[in-house]
Design a protein around this motif. Structure first.
Motif, short mmCIF file in Angstrom:
data_model
loop_
_atom_site.label_atom_id
_atom_site.label_comp_id
_atom_site.label_asym_id
_atom_site.label_seq_id
_atom_site.Cartn_x
_atom_site.Cartn_y
_atom_site.Cartn_z
N GLY A 163 1.03 -1.23 0.01
CA GLY A 163 -0.06 -0.04 -0.04
C GLY A 163 0.80 1.03 0.04
O GLY A 163 1.94 1.36 0.60
N LEU A 164 0.41 2.43 -0.49
CA LEU A 164 0.93 3.64 -0.55
C LEU A 164 -0.11 4.81 0.00
O LEU A 164 -0.93 4.94 -0.78
CB LEU A 164 1.73 3.78 -1.84
N THR A 165 0.40 5.59 0.91
CA THR A 165 -0.50 6.91 1.14
C THR A 165 0.41 7.73 1.31
O THR A 165 1.62 7.66 1.97
CB THR A 165 -1.36 6.51 2.32
N LEU A 170 5.20 4.17 2.15
CA LEU A 170 4.87 2.62 1.52
C LEU A 170 4.61 2.01 2.63
O LEU A 170 5.47 2.07 3.94
CB LEU A 170 6.18 2.35 0.71
N SER A 171 3.93 0.78 2.52
CA SER A 171 3.73 0.04 3.80
C SER A 171 3.65 -1.52 3.21
O SER A 171 3.24 -1.79 1.95
CB SER A 171 2.56 0.33 4.55
N THR A 172 3.83 -2.39 4.00
CA THR A 172 3.54 -3.95 3.82
C THR A 172 2.87 -4.58 4.86
O THR A 172 2.78 -4.03 5.85
CB THR A 172 4.76 -4.56 3.47
N SER A 173 2.32 -5.76 4.47
CA SER A 173 1.73 -6.47 5.61
C SER A 173 2.35 -7.48 6.46
O SER A 173 1.81 -8.12 7.52
CB SER A 173 0.48 -7.39 4.91
N ASN A 174 3.70 -7.57 6.27
CA ASN A 174 4.29 -8.60 6.95
C ASN A 174 5.73 -7.70 7.80
O ASN A 174 6.62 -6.97 6.91
CB ASN A 174 5.22 -9.62 5.82
N MET A 175 5.83 -8.13 8.95
CA MET A 175 6.60 -7.36 9.73
C MET A 175 8.25 -7.58 9.33
O MET A 175 9.15 -6.86 9.24
CB MET A 175 6.68 -7.92 11.15
N HIS A 197 -1.97 1.59 -9.62
CA HIS A 197 -2.83 2.28 -9.16
C HIS A 197 -3.70 1.74 -7.95
O HIS A 197 -4.35 2.42 -7.18
CB HIS A 197 -3.90 3.07 -10.10
N THR A 198 -3.94 0.58 -7.81
CA THR A 198 -4.73 -0.27 -6.97
C THR A 198 -3.94 -0.14 -5.55
O THR A 198 -4.76 -0.21 -4.36
CB THR A 198 -4.91 -1.60 -7.16
N LYS A 199 -2.88 0.38 -5.31
CA LYS A 199 -2.10 0.52 -4.16
C LYS A 199 -2.16 1.77 -3.54
O LYS A 199 -2.04 2.05 -2.32
CB LYS A 199 -0.52 -0.11 -4.21
N LEU A 200 -2.68 2.87 -4.31
CA LEU A 200 -2.81 4.31 -3.93
C LEU A 200 -3.83 4.28 -2.97
O LEU A 200 -5.09 3.86 -3.22
CB LEU A 200 -2.85 4.91 -5.16
N ALA A 229 -7.81 8.15 -6.07
CA ALA A 229 -6.44 8.11 -6.52
C ALA A 229 -5.68 9.34 -7.03
O ALA A 229 -4.59 9.65 -6.74
CB ALA A 229 -6.34 7.13 -7.75
N ALA A 230 -6.58 10.07 -7.78
CA ALA A 230 -5.72 11.42 -8.27
C ALA A 230 -5.73 12.22 -6.80
O ALA A 230 -4.50 12.81 -6.83
CB ALA A 230 -6.80 12.18 -9.20
N THR A 231 -6.57 12.28 -6.17
CA THR A 231 -6.18 13.14 -4.86
C THR A 231 -5.01 12.61 -4.11
O THR A 231 -4.13 13.28 -3.71
CB THR A 231 -7.45 12.96 -3.94
N GLU A 232 -4.66 11.40 -3.79
CA GLU A 232 -3.57 10.58 -3.33
C GLU A 232 -2.22 11.02 -3.95
O GLU A 232 -1.35 11.39 -3.51
CB GLU A 232 -3.76 9.15 -3.22
N LEU A 233 -2.05 11.05 -5.41
CA LEU A 233 -1.36 11.32 -6.07
C LEU A 233 -0.83 12.76 -5.85
O LEU A 233 0.35 13.17 -5.58
CB LEU A 233 -1.56 11.42 -7.55
#
Length: 308
Positions: A163-165, A170-175, A197-200, A229-233
């Motif tokens: 994911g990316l915000t 950037l983030s992930t689900s596993n430590m 774009h699905t990760k935005l 998505a445009a807002t996140e970009l």
């Protein structure tokens, strides 16, 4: 599909069911109302706030065209003789296949899939980390991987994630994966994030790269009606991240960007979003002049690093 994969894009859904994205978006909205899934920018995930990580077989079939376009653009940023870090992921695996054609390249990676893609590249040196094999994504993780990266310095790191915000980066689900990714970032002068774009706008449990550490984001064109998505970009650009959109219409001078003998690259465009560069005035990414000046500076810094 969401139950099997953990996440799915609207484009993929529309392709599978052979209908328009408008129709799919309406149906996804109805399924969300029933509590069966949660909508995300350009797609849907399992309900529950933070998305779980999908396995490699599922990820490899998601947004394949988008990943290919992103990999084409990312490869054009790499020049002959560079030393780079490439993290684990299906998008970075696509990138590795293209890097096999860049002579004199040194690639440091913790991904068996990246190493495999480069195994028969005669002019590319592959350096693998140590560590414990994590079978779900064929990556080496743990203290062995992190320790092998200590004291390493390369020109740039190419990383993907779950994911990316603009808020968390950037983030992930596993430590364990997150910890190794942070070590990869520490080894690089610049950080390039590859995210379709699905990760935005998707947030997952473990932060890997804060937004202020990300130099550039290479992504694909979000769907026309995906305002979020445009807002996140825009939010990412406002924080100084350089946005490169793959698969768009190439703007003036873009085809000459990068290097490394990457023939047949897909056209792309630099995002017209205004970018507040760190320590500098607001500037447009569109146009060849500033981009070429920046890349010339990158080459000088890399050359200076090699001399030292």
């Amino acid at each position: 599909m969401v139950r099997a994969n953990g996440a799915v894009s609207l484009r993929e859904l529309a392709r599978v069911v052979q209908t328009s994205e408008v129709t799919v978006r309406r149906d996804v909205r109805a399924l969300e109302a029933e509590g069966l899934l949660d909508r995300r920018h350009g797609g849907a995930v399992l309900p529950g706030g933070f998305t779980r990580e999908s396995g490699f077989p599922q990820k490899s079939h998601l947004a394949t065209a988008e990943k290919t376009a992103i990999a084409d653009v990312a490869a054009s940023l790499v020049e002959e003789g560079e030393a780079v870090v490439v993290g684990a992921g299906t998008t970075t695996q696509e990138l590795a296949r293209r890097l096999a054609r860049v002579p004199g390249l040194t690639v440091v990676t913790n991904s068996l899939l990246v190493a495999q893609a480069l195994a028969h590249a005669n002019r590319v040196e592959v350096v693998m980390t140590g560590g414990t094999l994590r079978g779900s994504n064929y990556a080496l993780v743990g203290s062995g991987a992190e320790q092998s990266l200590q004291g390493l310095r390369v020109s740039r790191a190419f990383l993907s994630g779950s994911g990316l915000t603009a808020e968390r980066g950037l983030s992930t689900s596993n430590m364990l994966s997150a910890s190794v990714d942070r070590a990869l970032v520490q080894a690089a002068a610049e950080v390039v994030v590859l995210a379709d774009h699905t990760k935005l706008g998707t947030d997952t449990m473990f932060q890997t790269v804060p937004t202020d550490v990300i130099t550039r984001l290479v992504t694909d064109e979000p769907p026309a009606h995906d305002d979020r998505a445009a807002t996140e970009l825009q939010a990412l650009a406002d924080q100084g991240v350089q946005i490169t959109v793959a698969g768009g219409t190439a703007s003036g001078g873009a085809s000459g960007e990068g290097g490394g003998g990457m023939a047949g690259r897909r056209p792309r465009r630099e995002s017209p979003l205004p970018v507040q560069r760190r320590g500098g005035p607001t500037a447009q990414l569109r146009g060849a002049g500033p981009l070429h000046e920046q890349q010339a500076g990158e080459r000088v810094r890399v050359a200076d690093m090699r001399r030292r």
